[in-house]
Each structure stands twice: as structure tokens, then as C-alpha cells.
Write a protein that holds these residues in place. Sequence first.
Motif, PDB file in Angstrom:
ATOM      1  N   ALA A  19       6.677  63.717  74.921  1.00  0.00           N
ATOM      2  CA  ALA A  19       6.201  62.928  73.776  1.00  0.00           C
ATOM      3  C   ALA A  19       6.227  61.432  74.068  1.00  0.00           C
ATOM      4  O   ALA A  19       5.543  60.657  73.391  1.00  0.00           O
ATOM      5  N   ASN A  20       7.006  61.029  75.083  1.00  0.00           N
ATOM      6  CA  ASN A  20       7.121  59.597  75.412  1.00  0.00           C
ATOM      7  C   ASN A  20       6.344  59.208  76.669  1.00  0.00           C
ATOM      8  O   ASN A  20       6.480  58.084  77.142  1.00  0.00           O
ATOM      9  N   LEU A  21       5.593  60.124  77.205  1.00  0.00           N
ATOM     10  CA  LEU A  21       4.863  59.834  78.448  1.00  0.00           C
ATOM     11  C   LEU A  21       3.381  59.675  78.125  1.00  0.00           C
ATOM     12  O   LEU A  21       2.728  60.664  77.746  1.00  0.00           O
ATOM     13  N   PRO A  22       2.827  58.484  78.282  1.00  0.00           N
ATOM     14  CA  PRO A  22       1.447  58.255  77.836  1.00  0.00           C
ATOM     15  C   PRO A  22       0.419  59.119  78.555  1.00  0.00           C
ATOM     16  O   PRO A  22      -0.611  59.457  77.981  1.00  0.00           O
ATOM     17  N   LEU A  23       0.688  59.454  79.807  1.00  0.00           N
ATOM     18  CA  LEU A  23      -0.261  60.307  80.543  1.00  0.00           C
ATOM     19  C   LEU A  23       0.256  61.736  80.686  1.00  0.00           C
ATOM     20  O   LEU A  23      -0.324  62.539  81.420  1.00  0.00           O
ATOM     21  N   GLY A  24       1.335  62.041  80.018  1.00  0.00           N
ATOM     22  CA  GLY A  24       1.884  63.400  80.079  1.00  0.00           C
ATOM     23  C   GLY A  24       2.781  63.607  81.284  1.00  0.00           C
ATOM     24  O   GLY A  24       2.825  62.783  82.192  1.00  0.00           O
ATOM     25  N   PRO A  25       3.510  64.723  81.302  1.00  0.00           N
ATOM     26  CA  PRO A  25       4.410  64.984  82.429  1.00  0.00           C
ATOM     27  C   PRO A  25       3.661  65.313  83.716  1.00  0.00           C
ATOM     28  O   PRO A  25       2.656  66.033  83.673  1.00  0.00           O
ATOM     29  N   ARG A  26       4.113  64.768  84.812  1.00  0.00           N
ATOM     30  CA  ARG A  26       3.705  65.191  86.151  1.00  0.00           C
ATOM     31  C   ARG A  26       4.836  64.774  87.087  1.00  0.00           C
ATOM     32  O   ARG A  26       4.758  63.719  87.738  1.00  0.00           O
ATOM     33  N   PRO A  27       5.908  65.562  87.154  1.00  0.00           N
ATOM     34  CA  PRO A  27       7.036  65.185  88.004  1.00  0.00           C
ATOM     35  C   PRO A  27       6.593  65.051  89.459  1.00  0.00           C
ATOM     36  O   PRO A  27       5.949  65.945  89.994  1.00  0.00           O
ATOM     37  N   GLY A  86      13.304  58.448  87.542  1.00  0.00           N
ATOM     38  CA  GLY A  86      12.487  59.122  86.531  1.00  0.00           C
ATOM     39  C   GLY A  86      11.360  59.812  87.288  1.00  0.00           C
ATOM     40  O   GLY A  86      10.659  59.166  88.073  1.00  0.00           O
ATOM     41  N   LEU A  87      11.169  61.078  87.073  1.00  0.00           N
ATOM     42  CA  LEU A  87      10.241  61.833  87.922  1.00  0.00           C
ATOM     43  C   LEU A  87       8.784  61.708  87.487  1.00  0.00           C
ATOM     44  O   LEU A  87       7.885  62.044  88.243  1.00  0.00           O
ATOM     45  N   CYS A  88       8.551  61.249  86.264  1.00  0.00           N
ATOM     46  CA  CYS A  88       7.170  61.126  85.765  1.00  0.00           C
ATOM     47  C   CYS A  88       6.832  59.658  85.497  1.00  0.00           C
ATOM     48  O   CYS A  88       7.724  58.846  85.203  1.00  0.00           O
ATOM     49  N   TYR A  89       5.560  59.351  85.556  1.00  0.00           N
ATOM     50  CA  TYR A  89       5.084  57.995  85.239  1.00  0.00           C
ATOM     51  C   TYR A  89       5.440  57.669  83.789  1.00  0.00           C
ATOM     52  O   TYR A  89       5.023  58.379  82.861  1.00  0.00           O
ATOM     53  N   PRO A  90       6.203  56.585  83.573  1.00  0.00           N
ATOM     54  CA  PRO A  90       6.698  56.308  82.219  1.00  0.00           C
ATOM     55  C   PRO A  90       5.757  55.470  81.364  1.00  0.00           C
ATOM     56  O   PRO A  90       6.061  55.203  80.196  1.00  0.00           O
ATOM     57  N   GLY A  91       4.636  55.019  81.943  1.00  0.00           N
ATOM     58  CA  GLY A  91       3.739  54.130  81.204  1.00  0.00           C
ATOM     59  C   GLY A  91       4.048  52.687  81.554  1.00  0.00           C
ATOM     60  O   GLY A  91       4.965  52.387  82.323  1.00  0.00           O
ATOM     61  N   SER A  92       3.253  51.778  81.013  1.00  0.00           N
ATOM     62  CA  SER A  92       3.470  50.374  81.333  1.00  0.00           C
ATOM     63  C   SER A  92       3.538  49.538  80.063  1.00  0.00           C
ATOM     64  O   SER A  92       3.060  49.945  78.998  1.00  0.00           O
ATOM     65  N   GLY A  93       4.174  48.369  80.215  1.00  0.00           N
ATOM     66  CA  GLY A  93       4.300  47.430  79.113  1.00  0.00           C
ATOM     67  C   GLY A  93       3.745  46.083  79.519  1.00  0.00           C
ATOM     68  O   GLY A  93       2.985  45.982  80.494  1.00  0.00           O
ATOM     69  N   LYS A  94       4.160  45.051  78.799  1.00  0.00           N
ATOM     70  CA  LYS A  94       3.596  43.709  79.048  1.00  0.00           C
ATOM     71  C   LYS A  94       3.920  43.203  80.445  1.00  0.00           C
ATOM     72  O   LYS A  94       3.134  42.500  81.061  1.00  0.00           O
ATOM     73  N   SER A  95       5.113  43.541  80.959  1.00  0.00           N
ATOM     74  CA  SER A  95       5.487  42.992  82.266  1.00  0.00           C
ATOM     75  C   SER A  95       5.563  44.072  83.338  1.00  0.00           C
ATOM     76  O   SER A  95       6.458  44.080  84.168  1.00  0.00           O
TER      77      SER A  95
END
Length: 194
Positions: A19-27, A86-95
Motif C-alpha cells: 500500500a506504500n509502494l507507488p509502483l507496487g512490490p518487486r523485491p 528495503g527490497l522494493c523501490y520505495p518511491g521518490s520525494g522532493k530530494s
Amino acid sequence: MDDCQRLLTTVRGCRLCAANLPLGPRPLLQLASGAGILIAGQAPGRKAHESGVPFDDASGERLRQWLGVDRTCFYDAERIAILPMGLCYPGSGKSGDLPPRPECAPVWRSALLAQLPQLHLTLVLGQYALGWHLPRYRTLTAAVADWQATLPAGVLALPHPSPRNQRWLAQHPWFAAEPLPVLQARVARLCSVP
Ligand code: SF4
């Protein structure tokens, strides 16, 4: 199927923080019981998430250069394990990219590390891996600088190999002159095919 492969299959099916992974799980991890070297990184970036190949970018090229290995050796799970915090891409923020998902390491990391009985050298990349593998150091630079103390115990902190990190390398020229040649000699020994 051995224990390591069974665990990998389970981990690759993980959806714990979906639910917190913008592109979904992909370990994204590389692991086999023969690996003598572990690259303990932060989390996959977007490009790695899309391609399914970790370190397939300019940072990876520089990391391979530091280790003195080619792509064949680097992507050989029986020699080198790649296990980010963290095994999956967590998304990105401002920095830039967000931190590794906090759910991941407490659930999976110890079990995955237990699948590496031949491990002799852990390479620590980033603050989150530092907190797990070398928690007595407050900064990555302090840990890198103390390489003569950590390397005999089989752990070496590295600066981030991103080309954007040129400034750190310019400010710490001893890194290329002192620990890197020692690291390369050790990696060559660990990666040599018997
Ligand atoms: S980041 Fe870790 S805990 Fe979250 S879904 Fe991926 S493997 Fe599971």
C-alpha cells in the motif's frame, strides 16, 4: 529446491507494504549460499525496479570499478549477494528517492543473511545499511575512514558510488589511495574460481 531458494520464493511474493509502494512490490535481491561478498545497499531505484536489474547504471559501473570485477562476476549470485535494506523501490520525494521501507529489514533481513554461510566481506552502502551492519558509527564518512578497524572483521563502509558523489571523493582522496587497493585484492581472492 533448497532453503535459500524457498526463502527467495517467499520473499519475492511479499506484499507486506504494498500500500506504500507507488509502483507496487518487486523485491530486488541477489542471493545464493555460496556468496562470499555481500553488497548491503539502501533500496532499488526506479530504473532497477523497471528493469529488474540492480546497479545497472552509472553507480553500478563505478561500484564494479571499485571492486575490480566485471558484470559476469558482479551478477553471479554464488559470488556476490546483493541485499538492500528495503527490497522494493520505495518511491521518490522532493530530494530524491525515499528511504527504504521500514517494514522490510525487520521482517526479512536476518533470515536472508542466515542464508550466507560463506560470507567473508560485507560492503555497506548508505546510512540505513550502516545502522544495521556498523551501528557504532554515526556517519558513513567516519565508518569509511575507520576501514583498518572494520575490514579485519569483514565489513567495509563505502561512499555512495553515484557520479553525483564526486565532491565526497574529491574531499577524501585517501579513499582511492588506501582502502580501495586493499578492497580490490580481497575481492579478487574471494571471487576467484577454485
Ligand atoms: S519492501 Fe520489503 S516488506 Fe515491503 S513489499 Fe517489498 S519485500 Fe515486502
